[in-house]
Write an enzyme that holds these catalytic residues in place. Structure first.
Site, PDB file in Angstrom:
ATOM      1  N   ARG A 101     -25.290   8.320 -11.925  1.00 62.85           N
ATOM      2  CA  ARG A 101     -25.181   7.405 -13.082  1.00 62.85           C
ATOM      3  C   ARG A 101     -24.860   6.023 -12.535  1.00 62.85           C
ATOM      4  O   ARG A 101     -23.849   5.818 -11.863  1.00 62.85           O
ATOM      5  CB  ARG A 101     -24.084   7.858 -14.042  1.00 62.85           C
ATOM      6  CG  ARG A 101     -23.750   6.802 -15.091  1.00 62.85           C
ATOM      7  CD  ARG A 101     -22.861   7.295 -16.202  1.00 62.85           C
ATOM      8  NE  ARG A 101     -23.590   8.129 -17.128  1.00 62.85           N
ATOM      9  CZ  ARG A 101     -23.205   8.370 -18.392  1.00 62.85           C
ATOM     10  NH1 ARG A 101     -22.097   7.839 -18.865  1.00 62.85           N
ATOM     11  NH2 ARG A 101     -23.931   9.128 -19.176  1.00 62.85           N
ATOM     12  N   HIS A 128     -32.047   7.215 -20.206  1.00 61.05           N
ATOM     13  CA  HIS A 128     -31.038   8.288 -20.237  1.00 61.05           C
ATOM     14  C   HIS A 128     -31.790   9.596 -20.525  1.00 61.05           C
ATOM     15  O   HIS A 128     -31.693  10.173 -21.605  1.00 61.05           O
ATOM     16  CB  HIS A 128     -30.008   7.981 -21.328  1.00 61.05           C
ATOM     17  CG  HIS A 128     -28.739   8.766 -21.231  1.00 61.05           C
ATOM     18  ND1 HIS A 128     -28.496   9.690 -20.240  1.00 61.05           N
ATOM     19  CD2 HIS A 128     -27.615   8.763 -22.013  1.00 61.05           C
ATOM     20  CE1 HIS A 128     -27.275  10.213 -20.412  1.00 61.05           C
ATOM     21  NE2 HIS A 128     -26.734   9.671 -21.482  1.00 61.05           N
ATOM     22  N   GLN A 131     -30.122  12.954 -21.832  1.00 64.67           N
ATOM     23  CA  GLN A 131     -29.639  12.851 -23.213  1.00 64.67           C
ATOM     24  C   GLN A 131     -30.780  13.128 -24.198  1.00 64.67           C
ATOM     25  O   GLN A 131     -30.630  13.906 -25.138  1.00 64.67           O
ATOM     26  CB  GLN A 131     -29.084  11.431 -23.449  1.00 64.67           C
ATOM     27  CG  GLN A 131     -28.636  11.180 -24.873  1.00 64.67           C
ATOM     28  CD  GLN A 131     -27.352  11.915 -25.207  1.00 64.67           C
ATOM     29  OE1 GLN A 131     -26.358  11.748 -24.528  1.00 64.67           O
ATOM     30  NE2 GLN A 131     -27.367  12.729 -26.250  1.00 64.67           N
ATOM     31  N   ASP A 217     -26.944   4.686 -31.363  1.00 67.34           N
ATOM     32  CA  ASP A 217     -26.193   4.615 -30.100  1.00 67.34           C
ATOM     33  C   ASP A 217     -25.302   3.379 -30.220  1.00 67.34           C
ATOM     34  O   ASP A 217     -25.462   2.579 -31.160  1.00 67.34           O
ATOM     35  CB  ASP A 217     -27.208   4.488 -28.941  1.00 67.34           C
ATOM     36  CG  ASP A 217     -26.574   4.394 -27.554  1.00 67.34           C
ATOM     37  OD1 ASP A 217     -25.361   4.659 -27.404  1.00 67.34           O
ATOM     38  OD2 ASP A 217     -27.304   4.028 -26.604  1.00 67.34           O
ATOM     39  N   CYS A 257     -25.579   9.840 -29.672  1.00 71.44           N
ATOM     40  CA  CYS A 257     -25.378  10.363 -28.313  1.00 71.44           C
ATOM     41  C   CYS A 257     -23.912  10.349 -27.913  1.00 71.44           C
ATOM     42  O   CYS A 257     -23.529  11.057 -26.992  1.00 71.44           O
ATOM     43  CB  CYS A 257     -26.243   9.602 -27.317  1.00 71.44           C
ATOM     44  SG  CYS A 257     -25.898   7.848 -27.250  1.00 71.44           S
ATOM     45  N   ARG A 285     -25.796  19.260 -24.243  1.00 73.26           N
ATOM     46  CA  ARG A 285     -25.975  18.616 -22.930  1.00 73.26           C
ATOM     47  C   ARG A 285     -25.828  19.680 -21.837  1.00 73.26           C
ATOM     48  O   ARG A 285     -26.574  19.694 -20.862  1.00 73.26           O
ATOM     49  CB  ARG A 285     -24.926  17.509 -22.707  1.00 73.26           C
ATOM     50  CG  ARG A 285     -25.010  16.321 -23.668  1.00 73.26           C
ATOM     51  CD  ARG A 285     -26.252  15.486 -23.492  1.00 73.26           C
ATOM     52  NE  ARG A 285     -26.401  14.958 -22.141  1.00 73.26           N
ATOM     53  CZ  ARG A 285     -25.755  13.887 -21.667  1.00 73.26           C
ATOM     54  NH1 ARG A 285     -24.946  13.206 -22.430  1.00 73.26           N
ATOM     55  NH2 ARG A 285     -25.975  13.458 -20.428  1.00 73.26           N
TER      56      ARG A 285
HETATM   57  N1   CP Z   1     -23.759  10.485 -24.223  1.00 71.59           N
HETATM   58  C1   CP Z   1     -23.262  10.365 -22.996  1.00 71.59           C
HETATM   59  O1   CP Z   1     -23.969  10.232 -22.006  1.00 71.59           O
HETATM   60  O2   CP Z   1     -21.905  10.408 -22.944  1.00 71.59           O
HETATM   61  P1   CP Z   1     -21.007  10.031 -21.694  1.00 71.59           P
HETATM   62  O3   CP Z   1     -21.171   8.548 -21.450  1.00 71.59           O
HETATM   63  O4   CP Z   1     -19.612  10.386 -22.118  1.00 71.59           O
HETATM   64  O5   CP Z   1     -21.447  10.819 -20.498  1.00 71.59           O
HETATM   65  N1  NVA Z   2     -26.545   3.029 -24.299  1.00 75.03           N
HETATM   66  C1  NVA Z   2     -25.260   3.577 -23.940  1.00 75.03           C
HETATM   67  C2  NVA Z   2     -25.314   5.050 -23.814  1.00 75.03           C
HETATM   68  C3  NVA Z   2     -23.979   5.711 -23.588  1.00 75.03           C
HETATM   69  C4  NVA Z   2     -24.088   7.190 -23.400  1.00 75.03           C
HETATM   70  C5  NVA Z   2     -24.787   2.937 -22.643  1.00 75.03           C
HETATM   71  O1  NVA Z   2     -25.613   2.739 -21.741  1.00 75.03           O
HETATM   72  O2  NVA Z   2     -23.594   2.631 -22.540  1.00 75.03           O
END
Ligand code: CP
Ligand code: NVA
Length: 298
Positions: A101, A128, A131, A217, A257, A285
């Site tokens: 990530r 993502h 997700q 989101d 999400c 997930r």
């Molecule tokens: N939705 C999601 O990816 O959550 P986190 O940022 O908590 O991993």
């Molecule tokens: N768009 C958001 C998703 C979080 C799971 C971000 O990138 O922070």
């Protein structure tokens, strides 16, 4: 060598294979599961915060028979400037797979190229993918095949989550509508690359009319904190609430999400009314990512 780097480059067949196997993975949890990661160690390298992605991958890797190490990128020499391609070549000789990530999509792709081990994008600024595969699995679990259905995304339509949705919609043949101010819509280049039945509008009511699912989101994605005030002001009209949901199909699902900011992208009442779907989505997930891990290991 298989990777899961972005939905943009994923085939319909691969998506369908993962979605079908997630159903079996979920049904078998805790009884007679296969252990495709037996004897393997996976590394998770994160430069951004996470609750769901981190926990679901850590639990999932263990349940599939593997060991897992969580590495905060800032604790690695990566945080002091060691190149990604060197980090990748070191880890690739020690571990069997990586879940990353971070900010730049190019960094995950470079890691995959140099490490020689299966690499999963656990969120970048661009996409993502884990997700959205989970979200589609959750939709289908509740409403049957997504093909031909209408999914409406409300809010920051240019961030990683809606962009992955755009590519999924094109591959799996459902309609995807984005309701967002013009400057928060995906680029023309992204839309052209995806093809499919995708539309973008500033008219939130028109976009939600007749939708089978309404999705949102956060308005301020990780890395966008400096723009927070400006974003909250510009996106203020793009909230999922009871008035808006009256326009969707009567049995329309609401998904998020997470994390959710009540009173911003969704109001508290609508969030709680749809909490069962939203937290099943979070639970899924785990199941979907176990299917992804098994697909990569296979
Ligand atoms: N939705 C999601 O990816 O959550 P986190 O940022 O908590 O991993
Ligand atoms: N768009 C958001 C998703 C979080 C799971 C971000 O990138 O922070």
């Amino acid at each position: 060598m298989k990777h899961l780097l972005k939905l943009e480059s994923m085939s319909r067949g691969a998506m369908e294979e993962i979605l079908a196997s997630a159903e079996a993975v979920k049904a078998k949890r805790g009884g007679g599961e296969t252990k495709p990661l037996d004897g393997q160690t996976w590394a998770m390298i994160f430069t951004k915060s996470s609750t769901r992605t981190r926990v679901s991958f850590e639990v999932g890797i263990r349940e599939l028979g593997g060991a897992v190490m969580f590495l905060n990128a800032n604790d690695l020499q990566l945080g002091r400037g060691e190149p990604i391609k060197d980090t990748a070549r070191v880890l690739g000789r020690m571990v069997h797979g990586a879940v990353i990530r971070t900010y730049a999509q190019a960094d995950v792709e470079e890691f995959a190229e140099y490490s020689g081990i299966p690499t999963i994008n656990a969120l970048t600024d661009d996409e993502h993918p884990c997700q959205i595969l989970t979200d589609i699995f959750t939709f289908q679990e509740r409403r049957g095949p997504i093909r031909g259905k209408v999914v409406t995304y409300v809010g920051d339509g240019a961030c990683n989550v809606p962009v992955s949705w755009v590519h999924a919609a094109a591959a799996l043949d459902f309609e995807f509508r984005i309701a967002a101010p013009a400057e928060f819509q995906p680029s023309a280049e992204t839309l052209a690359k995806a093809g499919g039945n995708i539309s973008c509008t500033e008219d939130i009511r028109a976009a939600v009319k007749g939708a089978d699912m309404v999705y949102t989101d956060v308005w301020v994605s990780m890395g966008m904190e400096a723009e927070a005030e400006e974003r909250l002001a510009k996106l203020a009209g793009y909230q999922i609430n009871g008035g808006l949901m009256c326009l969707a199909k009567p049995d329309a699902l609401v998904m998020h999400c997470l994390p959710a900011y009540r009173g911003k992208e969704i109001d508290a009442e609508t969030f709680e009314a749809h909490a069962d779907t939203i937290f099943t989505q979070a639970e899924n997930r785990l199941h979907t990512q176990k299917a992804i891990l098994a697909w990569l290991a296979g």
